[in-house]
Design a protein around this motif. Sequence first.
Motif, PDB file in Angstrom:
ATOM      1  N   UNK A 291      -6.427  19.623   5.144  1.00  7.47           N
ATOM      2  CA  UNK A 291      -5.258  19.947   4.330  1.00  7.47           C
ATOM      3  C   UNK A 291      -5.616  19.807   2.848  1.00  7.47           C
ATOM      4  N   UNK A 292      -6.373  20.763   2.350  1.00  2.00           N
ATOM      5  CA  UNK A 292      -6.870  20.711   0.962  1.00  2.00           C
ATOM      6  C   UNK A 292      -5.730  20.686  -0.053  1.00  2.00           C
ATOM      7  N   UNK A 293      -4.688  21.485   0.165  1.00  2.00           N
ATOM      8  CA  UNK A 293      -3.576  21.521  -0.791  1.00  2.00           C
ATOM      9  C   UNK A 293      -2.855  20.177  -0.836  1.00  2.00           C
ATOM     10  N   UNK A 294      -2.599  19.584   0.315  1.00  2.00           N
ATOM     11  CA  UNK A 294      -1.947  18.285   0.359  1.00  2.00           C
ATOM     12  C   UNK A 294      -2.794  17.209  -0.302  1.00  2.00           C
ATOM     13  N   UNK A 295      -4.069  17.171   0.027  1.00  3.39           N
ATOM     14  CA  UNK A 295      -4.956  16.174  -0.564  1.00  3.39           C
ATOM     15  C   UNK A 295      -5.029  16.325  -2.086  1.00  3.39           C
ATOM     16  N   UNK A 296      -5.070  17.559  -2.565  1.00  4.27           N
ATOM     17  CA  UNK A 296      -5.123  17.793  -4.017  1.00  4.27           C
ATOM     18  C   UNK A 296      -3.834  17.306  -4.680  1.00  4.27           C
ATOM     19  N   UNK A 297      -2.692  17.577  -4.066  1.00  2.00           N
ATOM     20  CA  UNK A 297      -1.419  17.105  -4.615  1.00  2.00           C
ATOM     21  C   UNK A 297      -1.394  15.585  -4.676  1.00  2.00           C
ATOM     22  N   UNK A 298      -1.753  14.934  -3.584  1.00  2.00           N
ATOM     23  CA  UNK A 298      -1.703  13.472  -3.553  1.00  2.00           C
ATOM     24  C   UNK A 298      -2.643  12.879  -4.604  1.00  2.00           C
ATOM     25  N   UNK A 299      -3.838  13.431  -4.728  1.00  4.05           N
ATOM     26  CA  UNK A 299      -4.799  12.934  -5.730  1.00  4.05           C
ATOM     27  C   UNK A 299      -4.252  13.137  -7.145  1.00  4.05           C
ATOM     28  N   UNK A 300      -3.657  14.295  -7.389  1.00  2.00           N
ATOM     29  CA  UNK A 300      -3.081  14.583  -8.713  1.00  2.00           C
ATOM     30  C   UNK A 300      -1.976  13.587  -9.064  1.00  2.00           C
ATOM     31  N   UNK A 301      -1.274  13.112  -8.034  1.00  2.00           N
ATOM     32  CA  UNK A 301      -0.175  12.169  -8.257  1.00  2.00           C
ATOM     33  C   UNK A 301      -0.654  10.725  -8.352  1.00  2.00           C
ATOM     34  N   UNK A 302      -1.948  10.497  -8.178  1.00  2.00           N
ATOM     35  CA  UNK A 302      -2.493   9.151  -8.326  1.00  2.00           C
ATOM     36  C   UNK A 302      -2.865   8.449  -7.034  1.00  2.00           C
TER      37      UNK A 302
ATOM     38  N   UNK B 225     -10.603  17.003  13.793  1.00  2.00           N
ATOM     39  CA  UNK B 225     -10.451  16.944  12.344  1.00  2.00           C
ATOM     40  C   UNK B 225     -10.353  15.469  11.959  1.00  2.00           C
ATOM     41  N   UNK B 226     -11.030  15.094  10.880  1.00  2.00           N
ATOM     42  CA  UNK B 226     -10.940  13.722  10.382  1.00  2.00           C
ATOM     43  C   UNK B 226      -9.567  13.476   9.771  1.00  2.00           C
ATOM     44  N   UNK B 227      -9.124  12.228   9.844  1.00  2.00           N
ATOM     45  CA  UNK B 227      -7.910  11.787   9.168  1.00  2.00           C
ATOM     46  C   UNK B 227      -8.285  10.998   7.928  1.00  2.00           C
ATOM     47  N   UNK B 228      -7.553  11.199   6.852  1.00  2.00           N
ATOM     48  CA  UNK B 228      -7.811  10.485   5.606  1.00  2.00           C
ATOM     49  C   UNK B 228      -6.576   9.666   5.253  1.00  2.00           C
TER      50      UNK B 228
ATOM     51  N   UNK C 256      12.105  -1.049  -5.245  1.00  2.00           N
ATOM     52  CA  UNK C 256      12.475  -1.669  -3.972  1.00  2.00           C
ATOM     53  C   UNK C 256      11.805  -3.035  -3.820  1.00  2.00           C
ATOM     54  N   UNK C 257      12.585  -4.065  -3.536  1.00  2.00           N
ATOM     55  CA  UNK C 257      11.992  -5.395  -3.353  1.00  2.00           C
ATOM     56  C   UNK C 257      10.975  -5.390  -2.208  1.00  2.00           C
ATOM     57  N   UNK C 258       9.829  -5.992  -2.472  1.00  2.00           N
ATOM     58  CA  UNK C 258       8.831  -6.163  -1.416  1.00  2.00           C
ATOM     59  C   UNK C 258       7.862  -5.026  -1.226  1.00  2.00           C
ATOM     60  N   UNK C 259       8.141  -3.845  -1.732  1.00  2.00           N
ATOM     61  CA  UNK C 259       7.220  -2.721  -1.559  1.00  2.00           C
ATOM     62  C   UNK C 259       6.304  -2.663  -2.775  1.00  2.00           C
ATOM     63  N   UNK C 260       5.005  -2.784  -2.523  1.00  2.00           N
ATOM     64  CA  UNK C 260       4.024  -2.742  -3.588  1.00  2.00           C
ATOM     65  C   UNK C 260       3.125  -1.510  -3.511  1.00  2.00           C
ATOM     66  N   UNK C 261       2.976  -0.980  -2.310  1.00  2.00           N
ATOM     67  CA  UNK C 261       2.028   0.112  -2.107  1.00  2.00           C
ATOM     68  C   UNK C 261       2.627   1.138  -1.149  1.00  2.00           C
ATOM     69  N   UNK C 262       2.398   2.410  -1.445  1.00  4.38           N
ATOM     70  CA  UNK C 262       2.851   3.515  -0.600  1.00  4.38           C
ATOM     71  C   UNK C 262       1.601   4.194  -0.041  1.00  4.38           C
ATOM     72  N   UNK C 263       1.611   4.438   1.270  1.00  7.01           N
ATOM     73  CA  UNK C 263       0.449   5.026   1.929  1.00  7.01           C
ATOM     74  C   UNK C 263       0.835   6.302   2.664  1.00  7.01           C
ATOM     75  N   UNK C 264      -0.190   7.065   3.020  1.00  6.86           N
ATOM     76  CA  UNK C 264       0.007   8.276   3.817  1.00  6.86           C
ATOM     77  C   UNK C 264      -1.276   8.589   4.559  1.00  6.86           C
ATOM     78  N   UNK C 265      -1.143   9.382   5.600  1.00  5.81           N
ATOM     79  CA  UNK C 265      -2.287   9.909   6.327  1.00  5.81           C
ATOM     80  C   UNK C 265      -2.260  11.419   6.208  1.00  5.81           C
ATOM     81  N   UNK C 266      -3.440  12.034   6.064  1.00  2.00           N
ATOM     82  CA  UNK C 266      -3.508  13.479   5.866  1.00  2.00           C
ATOM     83  C   UNK C 266      -4.703  14.042   6.616  1.00  2.00           C
ATOM     84  N   UNK C 267      -4.545  15.228   7.153  1.00  2.00           N
ATOM     85  CA  UNK C 267      -5.651  15.928   7.791  1.00  2.00           C
ATOM     86  C   UNK C 267      -6.707  16.237   6.731  1.00  2.00           C
ATOM     87  N   UNK C 268      -7.957  16.027   7.049  1.00  2.00           N
ATOM     88  CA  UNK C 268      -9.051  16.323   6.124  1.00  2.00           C
ATOM     89  C   UNK C 268      -9.028  17.792   5.717  1.00  2.00           C
TER      90      UNK C 268
END
Length: 191
Positions: free
Chosen positions: A144-155, A174-177, A130-142
């Motif tokens: 949410x261990x399964x979600x955080x592990x998935x995102x980390x595994x994906x880079x 709860x902290x947001x990451x 996609x033109x112009x998109x360089x970075x993809x971001x997300x916010x996750x509940x601290x």
Amino acid sequence: MARIPPRTFRSKTGHDLTIRCVEPNEGAALLAFADLIDRTSEYLLTQPGERQMTLEQEHAWLQKNLDEAGSLALGAFEGDAFIGFLNFKQNERRRIAHHGAFGISIHPDHRGTGIGAAMIHALLDWAALAPGIEKVTLGVFETNAAGRALYAKMGFREECRREREFKIAPGKYVDGIEMSIWVKPTESTRV
């Protein structure tokens, strides 16, 4: 126009699924899916009863996702049934338009089966082109261990932590990451 070609995917449980853009005429099914997710996920900002979008508004919102180059609304389907949803929105202001954020929800009966990873791969493949998109971001509940592990595994890498970002109950926070991944090489020149 933000579209991806449909992708087929076999979940870890052997279900044959399709990942594709959600069409405006699927607004009623998406609203029903969102209601289910609101009632079954502890990791959403939206709580049951907070969504106020009408069917007409949902149709218009889905059409807008198809019409705008920096927006993407993906569904994961088993037949015609929604089992996952991912929405990405590129930032509009020029100084932050090189990135955008996504949210993702998976049907409770299909969590942990690889559907989330398949949907995120589809998003990252699209964003890389996609033109112009360089970075993809997300916010996750601290929490949410399964979600955080998935995102980390994906880079995805943790960028920051927001203390007590989410108020779960009186006196309970709860902290947001914030996490991100670069989808295009950049020449890093910091001011």
